[in-house]
Design a protein around this motif. Structure first.
Motif, PDB file in Angstrom:
ATOM      1  N   PRO A  79       0.954  -1.257   0.065  1.00 24.76           N
ATOM      2  CA  PRO A  79      -0.060  -0.038  -0.009  1.00 24.76           C
ATOM      3  C   PRO A  79       0.648   1.369  -0.095  1.00 24.76           C
ATOM      4  N   ASP A  80       0.265   2.420  -0.245  1.00 22.12           N
ATOM      5  CA  ASP A  80       1.020   3.525  -0.440  1.00 22.12           C
ATOM      6  C   ASP A  80       0.506   4.471   0.700  1.00 22.12           C
ATOM      7  N   GLY A  81       0.967   5.746   0.817  1.00 18.56           N
ATOM      8  CA  GLY A  81       0.471   6.706   1.897  1.00 18.56           C
ATOM      9  C   GLY A  81       0.531   6.349   3.319  1.00 18.56           C
ATOM     10  N   VAL A  82       1.413   5.612   3.621  1.00 19.59           N
ATOM     11  CA  VAL A  82       2.132   4.832   4.978  1.00 19.59           C
ATOM     12  C   VAL A  82       2.356   5.992   5.904  1.00 19.59           C
ATOM     13  N   ASP A  83       1.926   6.095   7.186  1.00 14.64           N
ATOM     14  CA  ASP A  83       2.550   7.208   8.074  1.00 14.64           C
ATOM     15  C   ASP A  83       3.723   6.565   8.816  1.00 14.64           C
ATOM     16  N   LEU A  84       3.531   5.248   9.198  1.00 13.46           N
ATOM     17  CA  LEU A  84       4.654   4.706  10.025  1.00 13.46           C
ATOM     18  C   LEU A  84       4.651   3.106   9.473  1.00 13.46           C
ATOM     19  N   LEU A  85       5.802   2.833   9.228  1.00 17.95           N
ATOM     20  CA  LEU A  85       6.310   1.401   8.542  1.00 17.95           C
ATOM     21  C   LEU A  85       7.139   0.841   9.625  1.00 17.95           C
ATOM     22  N   ALA A  86       6.888  -0.399  10.076  1.00 21.87           N
ATOM     23  CA  ALA A  86       7.838  -1.010  10.893  1.00 21.87           C
ATOM     24  C   ALA A  86       8.006  -2.264  10.136  1.00 21.87           C
ATOM     25  N   ALA A  87       9.710  -2.671   9.892  1.00 20.72           N
ATOM     26  CA  ALA A  87       9.734  -3.600   8.973  1.00 20.72           C
ATOM     27  C   ALA A  87      11.442  -4.069   9.406  1.00 20.72           C
ATOM     28  N   GLN A  88      11.585  -5.241   8.995  1.00 20.33           N
ATOM     29  CA  GLN A  88      12.998  -5.903   9.267  1.00 20.33           C
ATOM     30  C   GLN A  88      13.890  -4.987   8.675  1.00 20.33           C
ATOM     31  N   TYR A  89      15.010  -5.115   9.195  1.00 21.60           N
ATOM     32  CA  TYR A  89      16.205  -4.497   8.700  1.00 21.60           C
ATOM     33  C   TYR A  89      17.564  -5.540   8.968  1.00 21.60           C
ATOM     34  N   SER A  90      17.487  -6.138  10.013  1.00 21.93           N
ATOM     35  CA  SER A  90      18.437  -7.265  10.339  1.00 21.93           C
ATOM     36  C   SER A  90      18.217  -8.720   9.934  1.00 21.93           C
ATOM     37  N   GLY A  91      19.157  -9.391   9.777  1.00 20.95           N
ATOM     38  CA  GLY A  91      18.826 -10.877   9.243  1.00 20.95           C
ATOM     39  C   GLY A  91      17.994 -11.722  10.298  1.00 20.95           C
ATOM     40  N   ALA A  92      17.376 -12.752   9.817  1.00 21.72           N
ATOM     41  CA  ALA A  92      16.868 -13.804  10.570  1.00 21.72           C
ATOM     42  C   ALA A  92      16.861 -15.070   9.773  1.00 21.72           C
ATOM     43  N   MET A  93      18.123 -15.425   9.550  1.00 19.59           N
ATOM     44  CA  MET A  93      18.450 -16.468   8.730  1.00 19.59           C
ATOM     45  C   MET A  93      19.580 -17.189   9.146  1.00 19.59           C
ATOM     46  N   TRP A  94      19.632 -18.393   8.769  1.00 20.46           N
ATOM     47  CA  TRP A  94      20.994 -19.292   9.151  1.00 20.46           C
ATOM     48  C   TRP A  94      22.192 -18.883   8.070  1.00 20.46           C
ATOM     49  N   TYR A  95      21.632 -18.471   6.846  1.00 14.73           N
ATOM     50  CA  TYR A  95      22.913 -18.398   5.789  1.00 14.73           C
ATOM     51  C   TYR A  95      23.245 -16.899   5.803  1.00 14.73           C
ATOM     52  N   PRO A  96      24.496 -16.658   5.893  1.00 11.12           N
ATOM     53  CA  PRO A  96      25.608 -17.344   5.683  1.00 11.12           C
ATOM     54  C   PRO A  96      26.169 -17.933   6.942  1.00 11.12           C
ATOM     55  N   ASN A  97      25.924 -17.411   8.051  1.00  9.68           N
ATOM     56  CA  ASN A  97      26.729 -17.550   9.190  1.00  9.68           C
ATOM     57  C   ASN A  97      26.858 -18.923   9.653  1.00  9.68           C
ATOM     58  N   ALA A  98      25.831 -19.920   9.530  1.00 11.57           N
ATOM     59  CA  ALA A  98      26.054 -21.091  10.050  1.00 11.57           C
ATOM     60  C   ALA A  98      26.933 -21.948   8.995  1.00 11.57           C
ATOM     61  N   TYR A  99      27.274 -21.535   7.996  1.00 12.35           N
ATOM     62  CA  TYR A  99      28.036 -22.403   7.014  1.00 12.35           C
ATOM     63  C   TYR A  99      29.542 -22.264   7.250  1.00 12.35           C
ATOM     64  N   ASP A 100      30.212 -23.275   6.740  1.00 16.10           N
ATOM     65  CA  ASP A 100      31.638 -23.313   7.227  1.00 16.10           C
ATOM     66  C   ASP A 100      32.573 -22.676   6.374  1.00 16.10           C
ATOM     67  N   TYR A 101      32.218 -21.367   5.776  1.00 16.24           N
ATOM     68  CA  TYR A 101      32.960 -20.681   4.676  1.00 16.24           C
ATOM     69  C   TYR A 101      34.268 -20.200   5.184  1.00 16.24           C
ATOM     70  N   PRO A 102      35.129 -19.936   4.427  1.00 16.17           N
ATOM     71  CA  PRO A 102      36.661 -19.482   4.845  1.00 16.17           C
ATOM     72  C   PRO A 102      36.356 -17.952   5.195  1.00 16.17           C
ATOM     73  N   PRO A 103      37.043 -17.238   6.183  1.00 17.56           N
ATOM     74  CA  PRO A 103      36.862 -15.915   6.600  1.00 17.56           C
ATOM     75  C   PRO A 103      36.465 -15.115   5.500  1.00 17.56           C
ATOM     76  N   ALA A 104      37.570 -15.064   4.390  1.00 16.50           N
ATOM     77  CA  ALA A 104      37.280 -13.897   3.427  1.00 16.50           C
ATOM     78  C   ALA A 104      35.789 -14.121   2.524  1.00 16.50           C
ATOM     79  N   VAL A 105      35.635 -15.479   2.431  1.00 18.24           N
ATOM     80  CA  VAL A 105      34.299 -15.594   1.597  1.00 18.24           C
ATOM     81  C   VAL A 105      33.251 -15.351   2.568  1.00 18.24           C
TER      82      VAL A 105
END
Length: 518
Positions: free
Chosen positions: A156-182
């Protein structure tokens, strides 16, 4: 008079003209006692339990929104606004708790709360079951998207106040065993994608003000402390990304709240609240861990019975039987490791036949799961999605490509209505859209986003939700996964009339976004 009180995370208490609505209240640890609200909001629990609520809205079944221990203590005669999901799992869970007064709302359906107050449901129309709620309250439009991603074209448009996600909520990528640079590269890409999605929501809704919500959680168990790192994970705090938002949305005010702060109806601008969680986050987290020691330690109580091969086989055999349409043409496997034991599990009829013919299927995914967490899954106390979200599991994949079928099986396999819908949508969504001299399928093959809003540049189509990328020449997936896109050149002007033009979205970036995989 209208007031919106932030209860922490995605929770709100809304009051308008005598009506009181409780939204996504979360106070107890979630996902195998791993996630806790940040900052601590426990001091608000008594008044939430003692409050009189005309309406309750729970957006979806994730435990940081569906707090069963809290809901079990609320009055059962409260009317619940329930998103009309295909599986009815949320309806059933609420009914099992005694909430029988349910108002079911489908995508963009509206219910009148009072003389000048309405609630409109917004659904993620992909295979996911998430929802948001638009409240029209005597002239004030409050859009709570929490961590839901409805089609951008349906916002919708014309919204006065929006509450929404900005931070992650998933296991990817931090639960994977990637090398530090990757890992650093992939984490940065996911964070950029989250900000990209937020900015699009702000611009499309015309939000006058934005309230950061739905994250991040914090991890009080010392075993998980590394995921509190605000720089190296997809769990930043608002202060870590505020400058990027201000640069992209200079005309949108930010309402920064602590749990318990109220946003008055006559103005939605608010000061940054003081608090130790802002000025001394490390010390605050240490004290928080000590205050809630009994809760995060609950995961470790008692001896966990070691899982047996027979139990693992029976568990995956049931998933296979429930999800035959999803796995009918699937040839892949899963490697599972727990407590020194290892299982190689063929999935799908093609994989099973290959094994019988002495052509073993090499698993692309390996999941290393603590025996205690695996026991919770086998006993039905947690699903694979809850276990993965706990960050207690570690993953490896080779090749490093997202496998939609496998992840759908793990996340939704116990609710096969979702996986069957996913299978139907793979072949049924033939609607197209014309953009930049191309005709492409309108709905992303990964999560169903409306590609009317895709970025198209330098021979690449990029989905605005999870940033999968495809070649405009061949439709081959270049990053994100392996599902192709139907795309081709626009026919000559003498051809059929083009579909309705999509709502234009201001361009955010034409740079490719490598590795943004949900």
């Amino acid at each position: 008079m209208t007031s919106i009180r932030h209860l922490g995370h995605a929770g709100f208490a809304v009051e308008h003209a005598g009506l009181r609505l409780l939204i996504d209240p979360w106070f107890h640890p979630a996902f195998l006692d791993a996630w806790f609200p940040y900052p601590d909001n426990r001091h608000l629990l008594p008044e939430v339990l003692a409050g009189r609520w005309d309406f309750l809205y729970v957006s979806h079944v994730h435990e940081d929104h569906f707090d069963e221990r809290l809901l079990a203590q609320l009055p059962r005669d409260t009317t619940v606004l329930v998103p009309r999901y295909r599986t009815r799992s949320l309806q059933r869970r609420l009914a099992a708790l005694g909430f029988t007064r349910q108002v079911l709302l489908g995508h963009r359906e509206t219910h009148r709360l009072g003389p000048d107050a309405t609630a409109t449901m917004l659904l993620d129309t992909s295979h996911k079951e998430d929802s948001g709620l638009l409240l029209d309250l005597g002239g004030l439009r409050f859009l709570d998207l929490n961590d839901c991603n409805p089609p951008l074209s349906d916002l919708p448009d014309g919204v006065d106040l929006l509450a929404a996600q900005y931070s992650g909520a998933m296991w990817y990528p931090n639960a994977y065993d990637y090398p530090p640079a990757v890992m650093a590269e992939k984490t940065a890409a996911v964070r950029a994608g989250l900000m990209d999605s937020l900015v699009r929501k702000v611009r499309l809704t015309g939000a006058r003000s934005y309230l950061p919500s739905a994250g991040p959680a914090c991890f009080l168990d010392p075993e998980l402390d590394r995921f509190n790192d605000r720089e190296r994970t997809i769990f930043p705090h608002w202060e870590d990304v505020a400058a990027d938002f201000a640069a992209a949305c200079p005309g949108t005010a930010v309402v920064r709240t602590a749990p318990g702060d109220t946003v008055p109806g006559d103005t939605v601008d608010g000061p940054v609240p003081p608090g130790r969680w802002l000025t001394d986050p490390a010390g605050y987290l240490a004290d928080y861990r000590e205050r809630r020691r009994g809760e995060w330690q609950a995961y470790h109580h008692g001896a966990a019975e070691p899982p047996t091969a027979a139990e693992v086989d029976a568990h995956f055999d049931r998933l296979r039987r429930l999800n035959r349409p999803l796995l009918a043409d699937y040839r892949a496997g899963l490697a599972l490791e727990a407590g020194g034991e290892a299982w190689r599990i063929p999935l799908g009829d093609l994989a099973a036949r290959a094994d019988l013919e002495d052509e073993p299927v090499d698993p692309a995914y390996t999941i290393r799961v603590p025996p205690r967490a695996l026991r919770a899954v086998l006993d039905g106390r947690a699903g694979w999605e809850e276990a993965l979200l706990s960050m207690r599991l570690a993953l490896h994949r080779d090749p490093d490509v997202f496998d939609l079928t496998l992840l759908s099986l793990l996340r939704y396999g116990h609710r096969p209505a979702q996986t069957r819908r996913l299978v139907r949508e793979r072949g049924a969504r033939d609607e197209t859209v014309r953009r930049d001299g191309l005709v492409l399928q309108r709905w992303c093959p990964h999560a169903g986003e409306d590609l009317s809003h895709a970025l198209i540049a330098d021979g690449v189509v990029e989905c605005p939700r999870h940033h999968w990328r495809w070649s405009t020449e061949t439709g081959a997936c270049l990053s994100g996964g392996s599902l192709p896109l139907r795309v081709g050149p626009e026919p000559a002007a003498s051809g059929p009339a083009p579909p309705t033009e999509p709502v234009p979205v201001p361009a955010l970036s034409t740079e490719p976004a490598e590795g943004r995989i949900p």
